[in-house]
Design a protein around this motif. Structure first.
Motif, mmCIF file in Angstrom:
data_model
loop_
_atom_site.group_PDB
_atom_site.id
_atom_site.type_symbol
_atom_site.label_atom_id
_atom_site.label_comp_id
_atom_site.label_asym_id
_atom_site.label_seq_id
_atom_site.Cartn_x
_atom_site.Cartn_y
_atom_site.Cartn_z
ATOM 1 N N PRO A 44 70.892 -27.035 67.035
ATOM 2 C CA PRO A 44 72.016 -27.440 66.196
ATOM 3 C C PRO A 44 72.694 -28.694 66.743
ATOM 4 N N VAL A 45 73.283 -29.478 65.866
ATOM 5 C CA VAL A 45 74.094 -30.619 66.289
ATOM 6 C C VAL A 45 75.347 -30.058 66.950
ATOM 7 N N HIS A 46 75.674 -30.575 68.117
ATOM 8 C CA HIS A 46 76.876 -30.098 68.790
ATOM 9 C C HIS A 46 77.426 -31.177 69.710
ATOM 10 N N ALA A 47 78.681 -31.012 70.071
ATOM 11 C CA ALA A 47 79.352 -31.953 70.971
ATOM 12 C C ALA A 47 79.304 -31.396 72.388
ATOM 13 N N ILE A 48 79.140 -32.285 73.348
ATOM 14 C CA ILE A 48 79.088 -31.898 74.755
ATOM 15 C C ILE A 48 80.255 -32.586 75.457
ATOM 16 N N ASP A 49 81.066 -31.825 76.178
ATOM 17 C CA ASP A 49 82.275 -32.389 76.784
ATOM 18 C C ASP A 49 82.179 -32.562 78.301
ATOM 19 N N ARG A 50 80.967 -32.494 78.834
ATOM 20 C CA ARG A 50 80.758 -32.729 80.261
ATOM 21 C C ARG A 50 79.333 -33.186 80.486
ATOM 22 N N GLU A 51 79.045 -33.669 81.688
ATOM 23 C CA GLU A 51 77.700 -34.148 81.980
ATOM 24 C C GLU A 51 76.695 -33.009 81.904
ATOM 25 N N LEU A 61 61.429 -34.276 74.307
ATOM 26 C CA LEU A 61 62.756 -33.934 73.806
ATOM 27 C C LEU A 61 63.347 -35.176 73.168
ATOM 28 N N GLU A 62 63.846 -35.040 71.961
ATOM 29 C CA GLU A 62 64.511 -36.147 71.283
ATOM 30 C C GLU A 62 65.982 -35.798 71.142
ATOM 31 N N PHE A 63 66.834 -36.751 71.465
ATOM 32 C CA PHE A 63 68.263 -36.533 71.251
ATOM 33 C C PHE A 63 68.906 -37.826 70.775
ATOM 34 N N ILE A 64 70.051 -37.678 70.134
ATOM 35 C CA ILE A 64 70.782 -38.818 69.588
ATOM 36 C C ILE A 64 72.204 -38.761 70.142
ATOM 37 N N VAL A 65 72.625 -39.858 70.772
ATOM 38 C CA VAL A 65 73.976 -39.970 71.308
ATOM 39 C C VAL A 65 74.597 -41.229 70.735
ATOM 40 N N VAL A 72 62.417 -38.343 75.585
ATOM 41 C CA VAL A 72 61.958 -38.233 76.951
ATOM 42 C C VAL A 72 60.815 -37.222 76.991
ATOM 43 N N GLY A 73 59.877 -37.454 77.892
ATOM 44 C CA GLY A 73 58.720 -36.581 78.029
ATOM 45 C C GLY A 73 58.789 -35.746 79.291
ATOM 46 N N ALA A 74 57.793 -34.901 79.459
ATOM 47 C CA ALA A 74 57.736 -33.996 80.596
ATOM 48 C C ALA A 74 57.944 -34.747 81.909
ATOM 49 N N GLY A 75 58.857 -34.246 82.723
ATOM 50 C CA GLY A 75 59.117 -34.801 84.045
ATOM 51 C C GLY A 75 60.051 -36.010 84.074
#
Length: 76
Positions: A44-51, A61-65, A72-75
């Motif tokens: 799910p789309v969510h907000a992250i408030d810390r590192e 893994l694909e992410f959008i900031v 990013v790939g394995a390792g």
């Protein structure tokens, strides 16, 4: 030490999450999870408030900031 066998498990339609370190397990700041997802599954789309640190063990893994897409790939 927390092992995957004794971790708290959460299952959703898209993922299985095993908590390895969380505030409920005694961590003050960091959380560590082992997340297992099938190819093509999305979280799910969510907000992250810390590192956070993400490190794929296999696949990618694909992410959008702030509108910027990163894969990013394995390792990495």
């Amino acid at each position: 030490m927390i092992f995957v066998e004794t971790a708290r498990r959460i299952e959703t339609p898209n993922a299985q999450l095993d908590s390895l370190a969380t505030p409920s397990l005694g961590s003050k700041e960091l959380s560590a999870w082992r997340v297992t997802m099938q190819p093509g599954a999305q979280g799910p789309v969510h907000a992250i408030d810390r590192e956070q640190i993400w490190m794929p063990l296999s696949g990618s893994l694909e992410f959008i900031v702030d509108g910027e897409r990163t894969v990013v790939g394995a390792g990495q």
